[in-house]
Design an enzyme around this catalytic site. Structure first.
Site, mmCIF file in Angstrom:
data_model
loop_
_atom_site.group_PDB
_atom_site.id
_atom_site.type_symbol
_atom_site.label_atom_id
_atom_site.label_comp_id
_atom_site.label_asym_id
_atom_site.label_seq_id
_atom_site.Cartn_x
_atom_site.Cartn_y
_atom_site.Cartn_z
ATOM 1 N N ASN A 1 0.798 -1.226 0.000
ATOM 2 C CA ASN A 1 0.000 0.000 0.000
ATOM 3 C C ASN A 1 0.831 1.277 0.000
ATOM 4 O OD1 ASN A 1 0.440 -1.317 2.645
ATOM 5 N ND2 ASN A 1 -0.344 0.593 3.463
ATOM 6 N N GLN B 1 -5.077 -4.256 -1.592
ATOM 7 C CA GLN B 1 -4.716 -3.265 -2.630
ATOM 8 C C GLN B 1 -4.744 -3.873 -4.032
ATOM 9 O OE1 GLN B 1 -4.448 -0.083 -2.265
ATOM 10 N NE2 GLN B 1 -4.185 0.163 -0.057
ATOM 11 N N SER C 1 -11.188 -5.566 0.428
ATOM 12 C CA SER C 1 -11.964 -4.503 1.077
ATOM 13 C C SER C 1 -12.689 -3.678 0.018
ATOM 14 C CB SER C 1 -10.984 -3.618 1.856
ATOM 15 O OG SER C 1 -11.653 -2.557 2.475
ATOM 16 N N GLY C 2 -13.915 -3.232 0.359
ATOM 17 C CA GLY C 2 -14.723 -2.513 -0.624
ATOM 18 C C GLY C 2 -14.308 -1.072 -0.867
ATOM 19 N N HIS C 3 -13.860 -0.377 0.201
ATOM 20 C CA HIS C 3 -13.675 1.075 0.046
ATOM 21 C C HIS C 3 -12.447 1.459 -0.759
ATOM 22 C CE1 HIS C 3 -10.584 2.058 3.252
ATOM 23 N NE2 HIS C 3 -10.916 0.825 3.602
ATOM 24 N N CYS D 1 -3.075 4.523 8.183
ATOM 25 C CA CYS D 1 -3.116 4.102 9.589
ATOM 26 C C CYS D 1 -1.842 4.468 10.333
ATOM 27 C CB CYS D 1 -3.328 2.602 9.685
ATOM 28 S SG CYS D 1 -4.770 2.071 8.791
HETATM 29 N N1 PLP Z 1 -4.205 -4.319 3.986
HETATM 30 C C1 PLP Z 1 -3.709 -3.369 3.168
HETATM 31 C C2 PLP Z 1 -2.560 -3.718 2.254
HETATM 32 C C3 PLP Z 1 -4.266 -2.088 3.165
HETATM 33 O O1 PLP Z 1 -3.755 -1.154 2.360
HETATM 34 C C4 PLP Z 1 -5.339 -1.817 4.056
HETATM 35 C C5 PLP Z 1 -5.918 -0.458 4.114
HETATM 36 O O2 PLP Z 1 -5.302 0.507 3.749
HETATM 37 C C6 PLP Z 1 -5.822 -2.849 4.869
HETATM 38 C C7 PLP Z 1 -5.228 -4.072 4.804
HETATM 39 C C8 PLP Z 1 -6.988 -2.615 5.791
HETATM 40 O O3 PLP Z 1 -8.178 -2.516 5.064
HETATM 41 P P1 PLP Z 1 -9.450 -1.762 5.690
HETATM 42 O O4 PLP Z 1 -9.137 -0.304 5.671
HETATM 43 O O5 PLP Z 1 -10.576 -2.130 4.781
HETATM 44 O O6 PLP Z 1 -9.631 -2.300 7.051
#
Ligand code: PLP
Length: 375
Positions: free
Chosen positions: A149, A179, A199-201, A323
């Protein structure tokens, strides 16, 4: 507005928002209800599962809906912890992982598992040989991301899965494909995956929906106990508006995947060209394997400060994972980027709606920031 932070989250696609609204207003039944409204909702849920499973190269019975990528990842990790609760064992992940995996592995450590973090090479790749060297007789789990990411590197999941399963056929393998969904072809069965998270968003669906692939026949504990929804693994009334929006986003992205990828590759090339012309002092930190995530540095300009300057020009990027909130990037450290470069790193992430005007605005804003911040 010039939003170039699509790896953090994407705006909801109008078609996806419409799909959610339609469910909220016209198909609001509980999929578990025995009457006609429930049956209609259950039918829509099954249709959506089929669409999302298709986008994951899986079948409907291999996919459960969750609330996000983090929940999918935690569900897989908890399953591993439960299945190995008596003997514990050794678990492996990489130094490139998102906090959802990293923190889950720290939890596994606290639960009594031994943890190994694999070191990537300078370009952010994990060699199958590095994995093979880390394997132990009691290795029970390996989790690896598909696309990073922060720097956009793709791991050779097929080679890693093959190496892992040849040596540890009974151990479980999770792929974090958050991703990668609809940016790269997912192939959980060919990859020897037991679990795969999405993940949807990240693809134009609202926040609040994700999915987990789990291999057929895997015995898994329930994450949430209750009415037995989602194959008994995640009880609770399904969030059908979000799920319908997720399915619609998959359909829209899938229909345009080839042209979107070509458009984003052209944007990445334009960014590189403009940087060479207008920002000769800036660096591309890693040659990313996917065009939609680019990581650059403007030495002498701290990421957080530069981000504020860009924001004042209505340009939105990030300094790394959404994050990480300003903490030094573990990913950039793991690939050996000098501190000055990682302190000034900016992640630029594209979606199909971005244009060269967004890049022009970014370059102008960086020039302005650099004039203020560089001495
Ligand atoms: N894994 C990766 C590689 C991500 O980039 C992200 C979010 O940025 C996640 C997991 C977590 O996903 P979510 O935001 O849907 O919890």
């Amino acid at each position: 507005m010039h939003y170039l932070d699509n790896a953090a989250t994407t705006p909801v696609l109008p078609e996806a928002a419409e799909a959610a609204k339609d469910i909220m207003l016209h198909n609001f039944g509980n999929p578990s209800s025995a009457h006609r409204l429930g049956i209609e909702a259950a039918k829509e849920l099954a249709r959506c599962r089929n669409v999302v499973a298709g986008a994951m190269s899986a079948t409907s019975d291999e996919v459960i809906f969750t609330s996000c990528g983090t929940e999918s990842i935690n569900t897989a990790v908890r399953a591993v912890a439960h299945l190995n609760r008596h003997r514990k064992g050794h678990v492996i992940t990489t130094l490139l992982e998102h906090a959802a995996v990293k923190q889950s592995f720290e939890w596994l450590r606290a639960e009594g598992f031994a943890v190994t973090y694999l070191q990537p090479d300078g370009q952010g790749h994990i060699a199958p040989q590095t994995l093979l060297q880390a394997l132990q007789e009691d290795t029970v789990f390996f989790s690896c991301q598909l696309i990073n990411n922060e720097i956009g590197t793709i791991q050779d999941i097929e080679a890693l899965g093959k190496a892992f399963k040849q040596t540890c056929p009974k151990a479980l393998f999770h792929v974090d494909a958050v991703q990668g969904l609809l940016k790269s072809q997912l192939a959980p069965r060919r990859w020897n995956c037991d679990f795969m998270s999405v993940s949807g968003h990240k693809i134009g669906a609202p926040k609040g929906v994700g999915a987990l692939f789990h291999k057929k026949g895997l015995r898994m504990p329930a994450l949430l106990h209750g009415g037995g929804q989602e194959q008994g693994l995640r009880s609770g009334t399904e969030a059908l508006p979000n799920i319908a929006a997720f399915a619609k986003a998959c359909e829209v992205q899938l229909a345009h995947m080839q042209e979107s990828n070509a458009h984003i590759a052209a944007l990445a090339a334009y960014l590189k060209e403009q940087m060479e012309i207008a920002l000769p002092y800036a660096y591309t930190n890693v040659i990313s394997d996917v065009p939609h995530i680019q990581n650059i540095s403007v030495p002498g300009c701290k990421s957080e400060v530069m981000m504020r300057v860009l924001e004042s020009e209505n340009v939105f990027v990030s300094s790394g994972s959404a994050c990480s909130k300003g903490k030094q990037s573990g990913v950039l450290k793991a690939i050996g980027l000098p501190k000055e470069r990682s302190d000034s790193a900016l992640r630029i992430s594209f979606a199909p709606y971005n244009t060269t005007q967004d890049i022009d605005a970014l370059i102008c804003a960086i020039q302005k920031g650099a004039a203020m911040l560089r001495r």
